[in-house]
Write a protein that holds these residues in place. Structure first.
Motif, PDB file in Angstrom:
ATOM      1  N   ILE A  58       0.837  -1.207   0.000  1.00  0.00           N
ATOM      2  CA  ILE A  58       0.000   0.000   0.000  1.00  0.00           C
ATOM      3  C   ILE A  58       0.869   1.252   0.000  1.00  0.00           C
ATOM      4  N   SER A  59       1.963   1.210   0.727  1.00  0.00           N
ATOM      5  CA  SER A  59       2.843   2.384   0.764  1.00  0.00           C
ATOM      6  C   SER A  59       3.498   2.640  -0.596  1.00  0.00           C
ATOM      7  N   ARG A  60       3.585   1.616  -1.429  1.00  0.00           N
ATOM      8  CA  ARG A  60       4.193   1.769  -2.756  1.00  0.00           C
ATOM      9  C   ARG A  60       3.199   2.240  -3.826  1.00  0.00           C
ATOM     10  N   LEU A  61       1.926   2.266  -3.482  1.00  0.00           N
ATOM     11  CA  LEU A  61       0.933   2.793  -4.421  1.00  0.00           C
ATOM     12  C   LEU A  61       1.135   4.285  -4.605  1.00  0.00           C
ATOM     13  N   SER A  62       0.693   4.772  -5.748  1.00  0.00           N
ATOM     14  CA  SER A  62       0.756   6.218  -5.974  1.00  0.00           C
ATOM     15  C   SER A  62      -0.219   6.901  -5.013  1.00  0.00           C
ATOM     16  N   PRO A  63       0.023   8.169  -4.682  1.00  0.00           N
ATOM     17  CA  PRO A  63      -0.910   8.874  -3.787  1.00  0.00           C
ATOM     18  C   PRO A  63      -2.345   8.862  -4.312  1.00  0.00           C
ATOM     19  N   ARG A  64      -2.503   8.984  -5.613  1.00  0.00           N
ATOM     20  CA  ARG A  64      -3.844   8.962  -6.202  1.00  0.00           C
ATOM     21  C   ARG A  64      -4.529   7.619  -5.973  1.00  0.00           C
ATOM     22  N   GLU A  65      -3.798   6.530  -6.195  1.00  0.00           N
ATOM     23  CA  GLU A  65      -4.369   5.195  -6.021  1.00  0.00           C
ATOM     24  C   GLU A  65      -4.695   4.926  -4.551  1.00  0.00           C
ATOM     25  N   ARG A  66      -3.854   5.407  -3.633  1.00  0.00           N
ATOM     26  CA  ARG A  66      -4.157   5.261  -2.204  1.00  0.00           C
ATOM     27  C   ARG A  66      -5.423   6.012  -1.831  1.00  0.00           C
ATOM     28  N   THR A  67      -5.576   7.227  -2.378  1.00  0.00           N
ATOM     29  CA  THR A  67      -6.774   8.025  -2.109  1.00  0.00           C
ATOM     30  C   THR A  67      -8.007   7.342  -2.673  1.00  0.00           C
ATOM     31  N   LEU A  68      -7.914   6.817  -3.887  1.00  0.00           N
ATOM     32  CA  LEU A  68      -9.043   6.100  -4.485  1.00  0.00           C
ATOM     33  C   LEU A  68      -9.412   4.874  -3.656  1.00  0.00           C
ATOM     34  N   ARG A  69      -8.418   4.174  -3.150  1.00  0.00           N
ATOM     35  CA  ARG A  69      -8.673   2.992  -2.314  1.00  0.00           C
ATOM     36  C   ARG A  69      -9.428   3.389  -1.050  1.00  0.00           C
ATOM     37  N   THR A  70      -8.977   4.446  -0.408  1.00  0.00           N
ATOM     38  CA  THR A  70      -9.643   4.930   0.806  1.00  0.00           C
ATOM     39  C   THR A  70     -11.075   5.352   0.510  1.00  0.00           C
ATOM     40  N   MET A  71     -11.271   6.021  -0.610  1.00  0.00           N
ATOM     41  CA  MET A  71     -12.617   6.469  -0.976  1.00  0.00           C
ATOM     42  C   MET A  71     -13.537   5.279  -1.267  1.00  0.00           C
ATOM     43  N   ARG A  72     -13.004   4.226  -1.922  1.00  0.00           N
ATOM     44  CA  ARG A  72     -13.809   3.034  -2.193  1.00  0.00           C
ATOM     45  C   ARG A  72     -14.236   2.367  -0.889  1.00  0.00           C
ATOM     46  N   LEU A  73     -13.307   2.287   0.071  1.00  0.00           N
ATOM     47  CA  LEU A  73     -13.636   1.671   1.353  1.00  0.00           C
ATOM     48  C   LEU A  73     -14.689   2.485   2.111  1.00  0.00           C
ATOM     49  N   LYS A  74     -14.560   3.805   2.089  1.00  0.00           N
ATOM     50  CA  LYS A  74     -15.544   4.660   2.764  1.00  0.00           C
ATOM     51  C   LYS A  74     -16.913   4.540   2.099  1.00  0.00           C
ATOM     52  N   ARG A  75     -16.933   4.525   0.773  1.00  0.00           N
ATOM     53  CA  ARG A  75     -18.200   4.404   0.051  1.00  0.00           C
ATOM     54  C   ARG A  75     -18.858   3.060   0.337  1.00  0.00           C
ATOM     55  N   ALA A  76     -18.073   1.994   0.395  1.00  0.00           N
ATOM     56  CA  ALA A  76     -18.626   0.670   0.693  1.00  0.00           C
ATOM     57  C   ALA A  76     -19.213   0.635   2.101  1.00  0.00           C
ATOM     58  N   LEU A  77     -18.531   1.239   3.052  1.00  0.00           N
ATOM     59  CA  LEU A  77     -19.047   1.309   4.417  1.00  0.00           C
ATOM     60  C   LEU A  77     -20.343   2.115   4.467  1.00  0.00           C
ATOM     61  N   ASP A  78     -20.375   3.219   3.733  1.00  0.00           N
ATOM     62  CA  ASP A  78     -21.579   4.038   3.676  1.00  0.00           C
ATOM     63  C   ASP A  78     -22.746   3.250   3.066  1.00  0.00           C
ATOM     64  N   CYS A  79     -22.479   2.528   1.991  1.00  0.00           N
ATOM     65  CA  CYS A  79     -23.519   1.701   1.361  1.00  0.00           C
ATOM     66  C   CYS A  79     -24.016   0.630   2.321  1.00  0.00           C
ATOM     67  N   GLU A  80     -23.110   0.025   3.057  1.00  0.00           N
ATOM     68  CA  GLU A  80     -23.499  -1.022   4.000  1.00  0.00           C
ATOM     69  C   GLU A  80     -24.380  -0.455   5.116  1.00  0.00           C
ATOM     70  N   ILE A  81     -24.023   0.706   5.625  1.00  0.00           N
ATOM     71  CA  ILE A  81     -24.806   1.327   6.695  1.00  0.00           C
ATOM     72  C   ILE A  81     -26.195   1.712   6.198  1.00  0.00           C
ATOM     73  N   LYS A  82     -26.270   2.212   4.960  1.00  0.00           N
ATOM     74  CA  LYS A  82     -27.544   2.661   4.394  1.00  0.00           C
ATOM     75  C   LYS A  82     -28.342   1.519   3.752  1.00  0.00           C
ATOM     76  N   HIS A  83     -27.799   0.306   3.761  1.00  0.00           N
ATOM     77  CA  HIS A  83     -28.445  -0.851   3.128  1.00  0.00           C
ATOM     78  C   HIS A  83     -28.766  -0.562   1.657  1.00  0.00           C
ATOM     79  N   SER A  84     -27.761  -0.048   0.957  1.00  0.00           N
ATOM     80  CA  SER A  84     -27.931   0.265  -0.461  1.00  0.00           C
ATOM     81  C   SER A  84     -26.686  -0.212  -1.216  1.00  0.00           C
ATOM     82  N   TYR A  85     -26.726  -0.026  -2.516  1.00  0.00           N
ATOM     83  CA  TYR A  85     -25.607  -0.392  -3.369  1.00  0.00           C
ATOM     84  C   TYR A  85     -25.193   0.803  -4.206  1.00  0.00           C
TER      85      TYR A  85
END
Length: 117
Positions: A58-85
């Motif tokens: 993960i530390s070797r990923l580009s800053p952009r790819e790390r940010t995208l990864r974090t955003m995907r994880l946050k969005r997935a958590l948000d979808c799970e909490i809201k019971h949506s996709y």
């Protein structure tokens, strides 16, 4: 008939088992990627970050790819909490599911070489 203990299994039986396993594996992988797409995730987003090789990768990923990864994880958590996709038009547009695996393999290889020395 079944082979005796210690005998090699018959090639026909192994061929059937191998074909059945490959069919199961293909079906499982397809379903897994479909389920991940519902949440906007990639397969490598689910890897546990306590593994030293994953941390290094993960530390070797580009800053952009790390940010995208974090955003995907946050969005997935948000979808799970809201019971949506994720909306249908955004599914499957995340790119390759195994984006982190080459970095993990490289980090593992380097760690094992370091342990040998």
């Amino acid at each position: 008939t079944y082979p005796a203990l210690g005998e090699e299994p018959q090639p026909v039986a192994m061929s059937f088992v191998r074909k059945a396993w490959n069919a199961f594996k293909t079906s499982y992988r397809k379903q897994l990627f479909t389920d991940l797409d519902k949440y906007g995730l990639r397969y490598d987003d689910l890897l546990i970050e306590t593994d030293p090789d994953v941390i290094t990768a993960i530390s070797r990923l580009s800053p952009r790819e790390r940010t995208l990864r974090t955003m995907r994880l946050k969005r997935a958590l948000d979808c799970e909490i809201k019971h949506s996709y994720v909306p249908e038009h955004l599914r499957g547009k995340q790119g390759p599911h195994r984006y982190l695996t080459p970095y993990i393999e490289q980090a593992r290889k380097e760690r094992l070489e370091k342990d040998v020395i």
